[in-house]
Design a protein around this motif. Structure first.
Motif, short mmCIF file in Angstrom:
data_model
loop_
_atom_site.label_atom_id
_atom_site.label_comp_id
_atom_site.label_asym_id
_atom_site.label_seq_id
_atom_site.Cartn_x
_atom_site.Cartn_y
_atom_site.Cartn_z
N LEU A 76 0.87 -1.18 0.00
CA LEU A 76 0.00 0.00 0.00
C LEU A 76 0.90 1.23 0.00
CD1 LEU A 76 -2.54 -1.27 2.68
CD2 LEU A 76 -3.07 -0.87 0.28
N LYS A 77 1.39 1.57 -1.16
CA LYS A 77 2.44 2.58 -1.26
C LYS A 77 1.98 3.97 -0.84
CE LYS A 77 5.02 0.15 -4.86
NZ LYS A 77 6.14 -0.16 -3.97
N GLY A 78 0.69 4.19 -0.76
CA GLY A 78 0.20 5.49 -0.34
C GLY A 78 0.13 5.66 1.16
N LEU A 79 0.45 4.59 1.92
CA LEU A 79 0.33 4.66 3.38
C LEU A 79 1.25 5.73 3.95
CD1 LEU A 79 0.09 1.03 4.84
CD2 LEU A 79 -1.64 2.80 4.82
N GLU A 80 0.66 6.52 4.84
CA GLU A 80 1.42 7.50 5.61
C GLU A 80 1.45 7.15 7.09
OE1 GLU A 80 -0.28 11.32 4.85
OE2 GLU A 80 -0.07 11.16 2.68
N PHE A 81 0.49 6.33 7.50
CA PHE A 81 0.34 5.96 8.91
C PHE A 81 -0.01 4.48 8.98
CE2 PHE A 81 -1.96 5.10 12.72
CZ PHE A 81 -1.58 6.01 13.69
N LEU A 82 0.83 3.69 9.68
CA LEU A 82 0.58 2.25 9.85
C LEU A 82 0.81 1.88 11.30
CD1 LEU A 82 0.02 -0.59 8.78
CD2 LEU A 82 2.47 -0.79 8.26
N ASP A 83 -0.23 1.35 11.94
CA ASP A 83 -0.16 0.95 13.35
C ASP A 83 -0.59 -0.51 13.48
OD1 ASP A 83 -0.14 0.62 16.06
OD2 ASP A 83 -1.46 2.31 16.51
N LEU A 84 0.38 -1.38 13.79
CA LEU A 84 0.12 -2.80 14.02
C LEU A 84 0.53 -3.20 15.44
CD1 LEU A 84 1.40 -4.27 10.63
CD2 LEU A 84 -0.95 -3.86 11.30
N SER A 85 0.56 -2.26 16.36
CA SER A 85 0.99 -2.54 17.73
C SER A 85 -0.01 -3.41 18.47
CB SER A 85 1.20 -1.23 18.49
OG SER A 85 -0.01 -0.49 18.55
N TYR A 86 0.49 -4.04 19.54
CA TYR A 86 -0.36 -4.88 20.41
C TYR A 86 -1.10 -5.96 19.62
CZ TYR A 86 0.51 -1.52 24.13
OH TYR A 86 1.12 -0.72 25.06
N ASN A 87 -0.35 -6.68 18.78
CA ASN A 87 -0.86 -7.87 18.12
C ASN A 87 0.04 -9.04 18.50
OD1 ASN A 87 -3.25 -7.46 16.08
ND2 ASN A 87 -2.01 -5.60 15.93
N ASP A 88 -0.02 -10.11 17.73
CA ASP A 88 0.81 -11.28 17.99
C ASP A 88 1.80 -11.52 16.86
OD1 ASP A 88 -0.45 -11.86 20.41
OD2 ASP A 88 -2.05 -12.98 19.42
N LEU A 89 2.31 -10.46 16.30
CA LEU A 89 3.26 -10.60 15.19
C LEU A 89 4.56 -11.19 15.70
CD1 LEU A 89 2.70 -7.14 13.44
CD2 LEU A 89 1.35 -9.21 13.31
N SER A 90 5.02 -12.23 15.05
CA SER A 90 6.22 -12.91 15.52
C SER A 90 7.27 -13.07 14.42
CB SER A 90 5.86 -14.29 16.09
OG SER A 90 5.17 -15.06 15.12
N MET A 91 7.11 -12.39 13.31
CA MET A 91 8.07 -12.50 12.23
C MET A 91 9.18 -11.45 12.39
SD MET A 91 5.47 -10.35 11.47
CE MET A 91 4.24 -11.26 10.56
N GLU A 92 10.13 -11.48 11.48
CA GLU A 92 11.12 -10.42 11.42
C GLU A 92 10.56 -9.24 10.63
OE1 GLU A 92 14.84 -11.73 9.90
OE2 GLU A 92 15.19 -13.20 11.51
N ILE A 93 11.07 -8.06 10.90
CA ILE A 93 10.70 -6.91 10.09
C ILE A 93 11.25 -7.15 8.68
CG2 ILE A 93 10.91 -4.42 9.81
CD1 ILE A 93 11.35 -4.19 12.79
N PRO A 94 10.44 -7.05 7.65
CA PRO A 94 10.92 -7.33 6.29
C PRO A 94 12.17 -6.51 5.97
CG PRO A 94 8.55 -7.09 6.29
CD PRO A 94 9.00 -6.72 7.66
N THR A 95 13.15 -7.18 5.41
CA THR A 95 14.43 -6.52 5.14
C THR A 95 14.29 -5.39 4.14
OG1 THR A 95 14.91 -8.20 3.46
CG2 THR A 95 15.76 -8.58 5.70
N GLU A 96 13.31 -5.45 3.26
CA GLU A 96 13.15 -4.43 2.22
C GLU A 96 12.06 -3.42 2.57
OE1 GLU A 96 15.15 -4.18 -0.41
OE2 GLU A 96 16.26 -5.84 0.51
N ILE A 97 11.74 -3.29 3.84
CA ILE A 97 10.64 -2.41 4.24
C ILE A 97 10.87 -0.97 3.77
CG2 ILE A 97 11.69 -1.99 6.50
CD1 ILE A 97 8.87 -1.78 7.66
#
Length: 812
Positions: free
Chosen positions: A214-235
């Motif tokens: 979603l290349k138009g994103l200016e604000f992304l909040d995924l806090s307080y979930n159960d995400l257990s992956m690594e942050i994508p290297t190409e973020i």
């Protein structure tokens, strides 16, 4: 012929042609009235409190919906473009469970651009097909509900949607479905979504790479979930417009990808409270517009050997480096961050005195807890623009507090616990008009208590475990909710002026030298939830009035000299009868939160508070404040109480601990104790109890400790249910006159074997009598039949020499 009046012509045109254009379409009005009707059907059976406000009371058929509350119209002809339907059920008890089908009428209003239906406890799946009709939506807020499942794909296909808020909505599963059409749309440049907020859900696999498309994103909040992956290297290659990135309070692993340095528009970065590892890259300070940097609470390490000076960043306002392995003195590069207003360096290995350059910085919030700082506090810390939050707990600061501490007019949180401060508390402290939380516990303060203005907003006061002496002070604000004075040298009786604290919820006076009787006037503090008077010298009986405190959930009067009987009536102890269902702390339910929020994106910086120490499961343990209201306990142990145990105690179904050991109680253990369905620890030891242990205790599914030692009990120890599965310590049954059972390896006589628990005695008795009659009748009939057959010569008995064993019948 008279010419028509121009004015009359104008008004006729206005009323017949223009006015209808100022009203909303009839079909939209009817849709909203249908929605209101569904709301009224839900609220009609509920109880209303003083906080309830009917936001839809202006909605009626005799007026245009464009004039209704929380409805916005625009255009000519007028159409509904916005609905703000938030917290429709605030002040209702119990909180209703609202099915998502209630939203169906709103899906007919296709002109909607803004729709907020947050915090209404809506349940069920999000109706994706219905939302697909609202193709003009620009903003959709459904936060604070209780949806089931994941986000329907239709939401990501809304062509004009720019802001989507689904925080705290119990969503699970994958964020984006695996259908080709949605993935194609999301990856395409046609998506206009700029704000995506999904914090406080249960996402574990969110197809993070798809979201990053979603290349138009200016604000992304995924806090307080159960995400257990690594942050994508190409973020850093995917989000060229991102200014706010919030991934905190998950279980993210790995390091901080170097590609993130390409996020040139980044202003707020929240990566705290994960499982990230590796070094903290210094290029994080190079973002020109960065105002908030939160990387603490991970396994990240600051490279203390770095000699390269961190470049000044005048934009940086808030820096969170908790548990980042900082050692030595406070890093000098912090002095270059001249715009810094909030700093958290807690839980590092910093030491020494606070440097002079550090005192010149004007912090609004400063948290240095859990380090090894020494020295006294400089008066400069409280002069000029003083901090609003100052937390220096668990260090080695010493000396007296500066007398000018009252000049800190903006100070609203002061936590100095577990240091070596001494001397009196400066009277000027009462001049801190904004002060809401004051924790000076576990120091060596002495002298007089400050004389606080009763009208101030100070809600949390902890002076426990110091060297204060004299009478119990009462010069505290009326709004005080938490008052801890335990662990001092206070003496005398409990003062009547405590009743002035009409909002008090937690009162701790344990470990003092208090004398006198438990006064009846304590029952006037109707808000009291925790009363801890353990380990004093209180005398007299326990007044029945204390058992009338409906909110009381924790009562500890152990280790005193109380006499008389336990109050007979317990039905008013509602807090010990009804199981609590809110996992928040006592104070957290009020305006004063147990987390301090600094508002840029409102990241939470947790301040920890002293646990409530109780005798839990045969040892002293602390109950954390944020979980305090899920525990209920009654501890009357080690007094001189006598008489029989009231059967009414069995009605306290929410109790997790009941300790009445070390008294002079007699009589039998009430069978009603089998109704204590949440009990985990039941201690009746060191009394004069007689009779047997009631078999009803086998129903207690949560029971882990049962101590009946040092009594006069007899008979078998019940076996079965929880009593047959939990690990039983033989010492918990020791020193009784006649107990037996496998638990203590003492066999019981057959006549003493424990019968099964008779829940419905009559129903069990009747089948047993029927089967007994059948066997008796069968035996008599068989003997008569054999006798008749022998008499008529039916059998011919062979001679002894020819007799063979008959074939044996198979056992069934």
């Amino acid at each position: 012929m008279e010419r028509p009046c121009p004015l009359l012509t104008f008004f006729s045109f206005f009323f017949f042609f223009f006015l209808p254009c100022l009203s909303c379409p009839e079909y939209q009005k009817q849709a909203l009235l249908q929605f209101k009707s569904s709301i009224l059907a839900i609220t009609s059976s509920l109880n209303y409190s003083s906080d309830y406000y009917d936001q839809l009371q202006s909605w009626n058929s005799s007026s245009s919906c464009c004039g209704w509350f929380e409805v916005e119209c625009r255009g000519i002809p007028r159409v509904v473009i916005a609905l703000y339907l938030t917290n429709l059920f605030t002040g209702l008890s119990p909180q209703p469970q609202v099915e998502s089908t209630i939203l169906a009428p709103l899906f007919h209003i296709r002109s909607l651009k803004n729709l907020s239906i947050s915090y209404n406890n809506i349940q069920g799946e999000i109706p994706g097909v219905g939302f697909a009709n609202l193709s003009n939506l620009v903003l959709l807020d459904m936060s604070g509900n209780n949806f089931k499942g994941s986000v329907p794909p239709q939401l990501f296909r809304l062509p004009y949607l720019r802001e989507l808020y689904l925080d705290d909505s119990s969503l699970t599963g994958k964020l984006l479905p695996d259908d080709e059409e949605t993935e194609k749309y999301v990856i395409s440049s046609t998506s206009k979504l700029q704000v995506l907020s999904l914090s406080g859900n249960k996402f574990s696999d969110v197809m993070l790479l798809s979201i990053l498309c979603l290349k138009g994103l200016e604000f992304l909040d995924l806090s307080y979930n159960d995400l257990s992956m690594e942050i994508p290297t190409e973020i850093g290659n995917y989000l060229p417009n991102i200014s706010t990135l919030v991934l905190s309070n998950n279980r993210l692993t790995g390091g901080i990808p170097s590609s993130m340095r390409r996020l040139s528009k980044l202003e707020l970065l929240f990566l705290h409270n994960n499982l990230l590892t590796g070094e903290i890259p210094t290029w994080l300070f190079d973002f020109k517009g960065l105002t908030d940097l939160y990387v603490g609470g991970n396994r990240l390490i600051w490279n203390n050997s770095v000699t390269v000076e961190i470049a000044p960043n005048p934009s940086l306002r808030r820096l969170y480096l908790k548990s980042c392995g900082l050692v030595g003195e406070i890093p000098k590069w912090i002095s270059n961050q001249t715009g810094l207003r909030f700093l958290d360096l807690s839980k590092n290995n910093l030491r020494g005195e606070l440097p002079e350059w550090f005192l010149e910085m004007r912090f609004e919030g400063l948290i240095l807890s859990d380090n090894e700082f020494t020295g006294s506090l400089s008066p400069r810390l409280f002069s000029g623009l003083s901090p609003g939050v100052l937390a220096l707990s668990r260090n080695n600061f010493s000396g007296e507090l500066p007398k000018n501490i009252g000049f800190a007019t903006f100070l609203w949180v002061l936590s100095l616990k577990e240091n070596n401060f001494s001397g009196p508390i400066p009277q000027s402290l009462v001049q801190c008009l904004a002060l809401q939380l004051l924790d000076l516990s576990r120091n060596r303060f002495s002298g007089n208590f400050p004389d606080f203005n009763p009208d101030r907003g100070l809600a949390y006061i902890d002076f426990s475990f110091n060297d204060f002496s004299g009478d119990v002070p009462t010069t505290f604000p009326v709004r005080t909710r938490f008052l801890a004075l335990g662990g001092n040298k206070l003496s005398g009786g409990l003062p009547f002026n405590l009743t002035n604290l009409s909002n008090l919820e937690r009162l701790e006076l344990q470990d003092n030298n208090l004398t006198g009787e438990l006064p009846n006037f304590l029952s006037r503090i109707s808000t009291l939830q925790v009363l801890n008077l353990r380990n004093n010298s209180l005398q007299g009986s326990i007044p029945q009035s204390i058992f009338n405190l409906r909110s009381l959930r924790i009562l500890d009067v152990s280790n005193n000299n109380l006499t008389g009987e336990i109050p007979q009536e317990s039905h008013s102890l509602v807090g010990m009868i009804e199981t609590p269902n809110l996992p928040s702390s006592i104070i957290e339910t009020n305006y004063l939160a147990y987390s301090i929020e600094w508002f840029s994106l409102e990241p939470q910086v947790l301040l920890d508070y002293r646990d409530l120490v109780v005798n839990w499961k045969k040892s002293k343990q602390g109950i954390s404040t944020d979980k305090l209201n899920i525990y209920t306990l009654l501890d009357l142990s080690n007094n001189q109480l006598s008489g029989q145990i009231p059967t009414s105690l069995g009605a306290l179904k929410a109790l997790k601990l009941l300790n009445i050991s070390g008294n002079k109680l007699s009589g039998k253990i009430p069978s009603s104790f089998g109704d204590l369905e949440n009990i985990e620890t039941l201690d009746l030891s060191h009394n004069k109890l007689s009779g047997s242990i009631p078999p009803t205790l086998t129903k207690l599914q949560q029971l882990t400790i049962l101590d009946v030692s040092n009594n006069e009990l007899v008979g078998p120890i019940p076996d079965g249910g929880q009593m047959g599965t939990m690990v039983l310590d033989p010492n918990y049954f020791a020193n009784n006159s006649g107990l037996c059972g496998i638990q203590i390896r003492v066999p019981c006589p057959k006549e003493q074997l424990t019968p099964p628990v008779k829940i419905e005695e009559d129903d069990h008795k009747e089948p047993w009598l029927l089967w007994e009659s059948v066997w008796i009748g069968y035996s008599i009939g068989l003997l008569l039949a054999i006798g008749i057959m022998l008499g008529i010569g039916y059998f011919t008995l062979p001679s002894p020499s020819n007799r063979r064993h008959p074939p044996q019948r198979p056992i069934r």
